[in-house]
Structure formats: C-alpha cells, structure tokens
Enzyme design. Structure first.
Site, short mmCIF file in Angstrom:
data_model
loop_
_atom_site.label_atom_id
_atom_site.label_comp_id
_atom_site.label_asym_id
_atom_site.label_seq_id
_atom_site.Cartn_x
_atom_site.Cartn_y
_atom_site.Cartn_z
N HIS A 466 0.82 -1.22 0.00
CA HIS A 466 0.00 0.00 0.00
C HIS A 466 0.85 1.27 0.00
CE1 HIS A 466 0.68 -0.13 4.43
NE2 HIS A 466 0.51 1.19 4.35
N ASP A 510 0.09 -7.76 1.78
CA ASP A 510 0.55 -6.36 1.72
C ASP A 510 2.08 -6.35 1.66
OD1 ASP A 510 0.63 -3.64 1.71
OD2 ASP A 510 0.17 -3.41 3.85
N SER A 603 4.69 2.74 7.76
CA SER A 603 4.27 1.67 6.87
C SER A 603 5.40 1.25 5.93
CB SER A 603 3.07 2.13 6.04
OG SER A 603 1.93 2.31 6.87
#
Length: 660
Positions: A466, A510, A603
């Site tokens: 992402h 992910d 992230s």
C-alpha cells in the site's frame, strides 16, 4: 749499381740508429758530478726496456746529504710505484747489493732532488743501466700446457704429438675432431694407454638413409669420476635425444640411436691416468621409436616400429593437439626414423575466467593450464562469497570445484552481507527512541508518500504494497538517521513489483519489491537485512523480542525527522476490533506497555529479530515483519499494529528477483 762500400755504410748506420733507439746500456749521474751538486736541484730521467726485456739499474757511486727518511736530498727510483729512495754516503761494497729492475717491457723513472742548502760538499751519484732478456719460461711468468721455449725478446708454446695449440697460443688440446661415414670403432685419444688430458673431442658419425646407428662399448671402460660425479665423460647426441654423460668403470648398455646421424663427445680435464673407452658403432635398418610426441599414447603400442608402419596417436587426458580440431592423428614411420605427420600435445588451457563485477582472483597472473588451481574472493567490503572459492582447470577446459561446481558468471556469487550493524543498541515510531547512525542500516525512507522500506541486497528493497501502489517510480533515502542529512544516499527505482494477490481493502498480501536503478554502494551505514531462513509453523517472531523502526508519527500528529526504534513482542489472536479479516499472512506485535507501537509514516518499515543490540555474526538480524496496518490511534492498550508475515513470501521474493 750500388757499391759494396755504400751498402756496408747503410747497414752500419741502420744498426747505430736501432741501438740508439733501444738504448741497451748507459750512465746517469747527478749534475756537476763528481765535483758536487748545487742547491735546489731537481731532475728526472726515464729509461725503458724493449718488449721481452727488463731494465737493470746499478748504483756505482752514492754521496748525498744524509737526512731522516731522505727528506732533504735524495735519489728515487720508481715504476708503477716507488722501488727505492736513497741518500747518504755508501761504499762500493754496500752498493753491490743495490740492483733495481723494471717489469718486462717496463720503464724506470729516476728522480734526483736537493734542498736549499748543504753544510758540506757532496759529490752526488752515478748509475749504470742496461737491458736483459727475460726468460719467461724459467721465471714461470707464463703457462704453457706442454712446452715453453724462450728466445731473446719473447717465448713460444708447443704441444706434444696428437695435440694442437689453441688460438690463445698457450693451451694444448687433443687433436680429435673427425667426421666418419659407415660402421667403425672409436677409441679415446691416446689409446692404447691413458687418454690425453684437456681433450674436447667431437666425432660426427653417419650411415646411409634408411639406416640407424647402433653403439656398443667393448673392452675396458675407465673414464675418471670423483665422488659419483663425472670429471671426464663420453656422451652420444642425436637430433632427438642425448645418451650420457657416461663415466666411471661400469660399461654403459648398448644404445640404439634411432637416428642416421650422431655426435660422440669426449671430454677430459688436465689430470688423471685413466684408460678410456672403446666404442663400436654399426648400421641397422631404421626403426621409429614408440615415443611419437610427449603426453600422448599410441595404438598399437610397441617399443619400436619398422619403416612404413602406421599408428594412431592420441593426447592423454588434459592435453590437446596443437594443430587440428581432432584429439588424435595417424602417423607413419619414415626412412629417417621420424614420424610423419607429427603434432605436439599441449596442456588444455582454461584461460582466465570471466568474473562478475564484484569478484576477483586472489593471485595475479595465475597458471591457467590443466591441473593448475585458482581461487576467487570478493573485491569489495560488505560482500561475502557464496559457493566455492577454489577451482581446478579440468580436461574439459572448465574451472571446476571439488564438488563439481563449474566456475561461471552465475556461480559462485558475491552477495552482500546482511543483518549486521555498526554497534549494539539498547533501550525501548510511537514512544520509541532516537537511533544512532549505523544502528539500523537497512532502514530506507520514502518521503512522498511517507513510508519505510528495508534493503535486502544491493539492488532490491522490500516494503508494504500500500506504500507503493499506483507508483511507477519513487525515490528512497538511506544511510542516515536524520531526514535532513546531506550525506543521505538517494536511490531511484527501476521497477516496483506488488504481490499479485494483494487486496487493498483487507491488506492481505501487503508486500512489494522495489528494484533500484543501480547497485547501492554498501557501507557501515547502509547494509541489507537478512530474510528469514524458512517458513515456520509457530509464532512469526519465534517467541522472541524484536525491534521496529521508522520515521513515522511519534505523537498523534507529528512525524519524526529522526529515525525511531522500539522493542516489541508478538501478540496472539486478534489485537484490534475491526471488520478487516486477519489472515495467516499477518501477525500482531507491539510494546508491552501502551506507549510503543508503529504508527502513521512507518508503513513498509521493518520488524526484525533478535531485538536490536543482541544480533551477531552467528545470529544476524532477520526481517520477520513489514509494517502494514493498525488502529487509528497508535499506542493504545490491546490495539496493536499488524505486520505482513515475510516468511510466507520467500519463494515469491526469490522468483521475482531472479526474473527481474
């Protein structure tokens, strides 16, 4: 017509001229002799002997001022250096022992000197000089091998019968150089009886075409040796090989020369009374030796072959023909004892290998032929060799390791070292602490959008899908702990590859790989992290504490400019009340207290085990998780962040990097 009177006059004048030039005898005396010499007198005379003669100087009278070491008045005679320095008054009896001589053909310099005053009158000196012939033979000033003959003005050397005088006109050598055709017998020079000294004999023998020479020593064999080594010797040479040297008392075996021509060489020094040898030589039908060329085998195999016989010649393992593409050839025995055609077998040459960019040979200019060895190593720091380091040149022309691995551009490989840090770290991203330069060297930062990544080798990094979705290119920073560091290294991407099963709405799978446009220059501040070894069935963090790091939020709205890290543990079960489906590709981790967690901007960043500060060369840091998703508020009790479980994607990571 010239009259006899005129002829006699001319001869006499010629003799007088010659006598005056040679100056066979004469007198030299001090100025004013015998009435006394004056003060400050200085005079020098030079007299020379003709070749083959010496000049002899006799003192007939001496009366000079006496002084210490003749420093006042003196008579000095010298040649290349002083011969005598005389002063004072000598009686005729004392002077009889004073005779000075020059070297052969040399010159004497006679110097007289008087100082500024004399307390009494001195008569001076009188010398007589003459020349004498030198008997070089008697005085042993020359070395003739055999005989020395003296004559007026010189000498000459001569030799015994059977010897000749060398060009130096002194050494005598045995007269023993011959050319012979057909069968015969050779004996050492001087036979019967002891052989000549100082012999260097060369007998060149030949027989008809289609024949070869055969040798047999007969009778007594006695050639001087000392302590098992040849002093004198006899040997036989052909255009193919040399037999000998032979010496001592043991008779050599018969010799088949396999040649139409041969040279028998005999050498002796200046000493010894040995009896020598008798050598019979004969002609035999020509044959060819079974040795066609070195490092080859023949078929059919025999010691000798007749003229017209053909054989197959093949190089032994590790050797190849110097001419032609085949590994064997057929050859036929010729009338001259040669094989035709004839090629040589040369060692297989593996050549210098083409090595990858980061690899080098450990030795400069190594031997590269059959059975020689080479070794390779990595040329840059922070790389290690995976595969064999040592290779041997094989008959196939390839470099092969002991386990059969062939050296190629694919194997072995220099791969970056992984999972090491500059120093250990301790202590407890949200609620974390500042990292020091080199403590988390695999941490990368993407500023737009803010996110993290982990370097996994010198071309590839790994992050969350992402973070990079909908991006064709990105720039990552590394080798720093402060985002404003001017020395940070900027990496442009060549490819961004998102896992094909990534689900944006659930964060399942992910994970993404990022390939940099060029090789990353590794340093102590910029090094890759290791991937997990294998997929495990137990907890992702193997029941150990780990460390997370990133440039994300340290509060509800702030993003850190300094790299933060903190230590986390894995939490079983569901950690967040959410409608999202938690799959086996995720795991939950966070700090044991409430104020340590990954947060916005972290992230894609790493979770590694063991805990930072506890890694070593034996236990390197391995990437177990990638920061993926979590609750809206960071650091809340029972609401921890989720991480992509890296060990589930090892095969996909390997295949993707290999194919891209």
């Amino acid at each position: 017509m010239v009259s006899s009177t005129m002829l006699v006059f001319c001869v006499c004048m010629l003799l007088v001229s010659v006598c005056q030039a040679i100056q066979l005898a004469g007198l030299i005396q001090s100025p004013g002799f015998p009435y006394g010499y004056g003060s400050n007198e200085s005079e020098t005379w030079k007299r020379c002997a003709p070749p083959g003669h010496v000049l002899v100087l006799t003192v007939l009278h001496l009366d000079l001022e006496e002084s210490f070491e003749c420093e006042n008045d003196f008579l000095e005679v010298s040649e290349h250096g002083p011969l005598a320095k005389l002063c004072g008054r000598k009686t005729p009896e004392e002077l009889r022992s004073v005779e000075l001589r020059s070297s052969s053909g040399g010159c004497l310099n006679i110097t007289f000197h008087s100082d500024y005053s004399n307390t009494e009158r001195h008569t001076g000196f009188k010398l007589f000089y003459t020349t004498r012939d030198v008997n070089e033979c008697w005085e042993n000033t020359v070395m003739c091998s055999h005989f020395c003959h003296n004559y007026i003005g010189g000498y000459s050397c001569t030799c015994k019968p059977g010897y000749y005088l060398d060009e130096d006109q002194h050494e005598c050598h045995a007269e023993c150089t011959e050319q012979r055709h057909g069968p015969g017998v050779l004996t050492s020079p001087g036979s019967p009886g002891p052989y000549f000294e100082n012999a260097n004999c060369s007998y060149r023998l030949s027989v008809n075409e289609g024949e070869q020479l055969w040798f047999k020593f007969t009778g007594v064999f006695d050639v001087e040796s000392r302590h098992g080594r040849c002093v004198d010797f006899v040997k036989i040479k052909t255009d193919r090989e040399t037999f000998g040297p032979f010496c001592g008392k043991e008779k050599p075996a018969d010799i088949l020369a396999t040649s139409q021509r041969a040279e028998v060489i005999f050498y002796s020094d200046l000493e010894g009374t040995n009896q020598g040898f008798t050598l019979k030589y004969n002609a035999k039908g020509m044959e060819c030796s079974g040795k066609v060329t070195p490092d080859a085998i023949v078929s059919p195999e025999r010691d000798q072959y007749k003229v017209g016989d053909s054989i197959l010649v093949q190089c032994v393992t590790g050797y190849a023909l110097s001419d032609g593409d085949d590994d064997n050839f057929e050859s036929t025995c010729q009338l001259n004892g040669e094989w035709k055609p004839k090629y040589s077998c040369e060692p297989v040459d593996c050549g210098l290998p083409d090595l990858p960019e980061l690899m080098k040979l450990t030795e400069e200019n190594p031997e590269t032929t059959y059975q020689h060895k080479i070794s390779v190593s990595c040329s840059k720091e922070f790389y290690k060799l995976e595969g064999n380091a040592n290779f041997t040149c094989q008959a196939t022309g390839e470099w092969v390791a002991e386990n059969g691995e062939i050296l190629s551009e694919e194997s072995p490989q220099c791969v970056p070292v992984c999972g090491i840090t500059k120093s250990s770290a301790g202590g407890r991203v949200f609620g974390g602490q500042d990292a020091k330069l080199g403590e988390v060297p695999w941490q990368l930062l993407a500023r737009y959008p803010r996110g993290g990544a982990s370097l996994i080798n010198d071309r590839w990094a790994i992050t969350a899908a992402h973070v990079v979705e909908n991006k064709k290119t990105m720039t990552f920073m590394g080798g720093m702990v402060n985002i404003n560091d001017k020395n940070a290294f900027h990496m442009e991407t060549e490819a961004i590859i998102i896992h094909p099963d990534y689900k944006k709405d659930t964060y399942d799978n992910d994970i993404a790989l990022v390939k940099m446009s060029s090789r990353v220059p590794l340093s102590r501040n910029l090094l890759p992290v290791c991937l997990p070894k294998t997929k495990t069935d137990g907890p992702a963090m193997e029941n150990r504490m780990g460390t997370i790091s990133g440039f994300g939020a340290t509060g509800e709205t702030v993003r850190s400019e300094i790299l933060q890290y903190g230590h986390v543990t894995e939490f079983p079960g569901v950690c967040v009340e959410t409608k999202l489906v938690v799959t086996n590709n995720m795991f939950c981790a966070g700090g044991k207290d409430n104020n340590l967690d990954s947060c916005k901007g972290d992230s894609g960043g790493p979770l590694v085990i063991p805990m930072l500060g506890y890694g070593s060369a034996e236990t390197p840091y391995r990437l177990k998780g990638i920061v993926s998703w979590g609750p809206e508020l960071c650091g809340k009790e029972y609401k921890k962040g989720y991480y992509t479980k890296v060990e589930n994607y090892l095969q996909w990571i390997s295949d993707t990097m290999k194919n891209n």
